[in-house]
Write a protein that holds these residues in place. Structure first.
Motif, PDB file in Angstrom:
ATOM      1  N   UNK A 272      38.960  36.075  32.446  1.00  0.00           N
ATOM      2  CA  UNK A 272      39.582  35.069  31.588  1.00  0.00           C
ATOM      3  C   UNK A 272      41.045  35.353  31.258  1.00  0.00           C
ATOM      4  N   UNK A 273      41.674  36.241  32.018  1.00  0.00           N
ATOM      5  CA  UNK A 273      43.058  36.638  31.725  1.00  0.00           C
ATOM      6  C   UNK A 273      44.084  35.823  32.498  1.00  0.00           C
ATOM      7  N   UNK A 274      43.642  35.232  33.602  1.00  0.00           N
ATOM      8  CA  UNK A 274      44.517  34.440  34.472  1.00  0.00           C
ATOM      9  C   UNK A 274      43.733  33.223  34.948  1.00  0.00           C
ATOM     10  N   UNK A 275      44.442  32.142  35.177  1.00  0.00           N
ATOM     11  CA  UNK A 275      43.854  30.944  35.792  1.00  0.00           C
ATOM     12  C   UNK A 275      44.693  30.581  37.011  1.00  0.00           C
ATOM     13  N   UNK A 276      44.065  29.889  37.933  1.00  0.00           N
ATOM     14  CA  UNK A 276      44.802  29.332  39.075  1.00  0.00           C
ATOM     15  C   UNK A 276      45.037  27.855  38.816  1.00  0.00           C
ATOM     16  N   UNK A 277      46.173  27.384  39.286  1.00  0.00           N
ATOM     17  CA  UNK A 277      46.498  25.961  39.159  1.00  0.00           C
ATOM     18  C   UNK A 277      47.203  25.518  40.437  1.00  0.00           C
ATOM     19  N   UNK A 278      47.123  24.238  40.719  1.00  0.00           N
ATOM     20  CA  UNK A 278      47.825  23.694  41.875  1.00  0.00           C
ATOM     21  C   UNK A 278      49.297  23.564  41.534  1.00  0.00           C
TER      22      UNK A 278
END
Length: 152
Positions: free
Chosen positions: A84-90
């Protein structure tokens, strides 16, 4: 053609570098695991994202900055994402691009880990060298870094 073997001075410098790097890396890993459950590469990813605009970077740029292969970075990002420390996004400007985004939880984790990390770096490297030695070390390492980066 025969290899140019290291002379005594060169060998001493090389061995000192290798030993120091491995010992310091081990101390940093121990501190980061204890403080935040992070590896050193994961910590460096969080640091880079925290300093980036909107706490996000393209994965290719992040890989270059943390000196990781794309597959190694993907693995680390997956582990950070699970925590839950990083997310991916387009990436809005490139539909094939992927952004790594530091979450609020990631920022809090970094804030917990950073003081101890700096303490280790200071205790075993920075505070052991004079300002002149730090400048010399920086100059020498940047020469090597430029040579390594330009050879690819």
């Amino acid at each position: 053609m025969d290899p140019r073997w290291l002379d005594a001075t060169e060998k001493a410098a090389w061995h000192a570098f290798v030993s120091t790097f491995h010992l310091l890396e081990r101390r940093i890993e121990e501190q980061l695991k204890a403080a935040a459950g992070l590896t050193h590469p994961q910590y460096e990813i969080l640091v880079r994202l925290s300093a980036a605009q909107d706490r996000q970077m393209r994965m290719t740029e992040l890989a270059r900055d943390v000196v990781a292969s794309k597959s190694a970075l993907t693995y680390q990002i997956t582990q950070l994402e699970k925590a839950g420390l990083v997310e991916r996004a387009h990436c809005p400007s490139d539909e094939r691009g992927v952004l790594a985004v530091l979450t609020d939880a990631g920022m809090r984790c970094l804030e917990r880990a950073a003081p101890g990390h700096v303490e280790v770096v200071r205790a075993y490297l920075i505070d052991r060298l004079s300002r002149e030695e730090l400048h010399t070390m920086t100059t020498a390492m940047r020469k090597t870094e430029r040579a390594l980066r330009s050879s690819h």
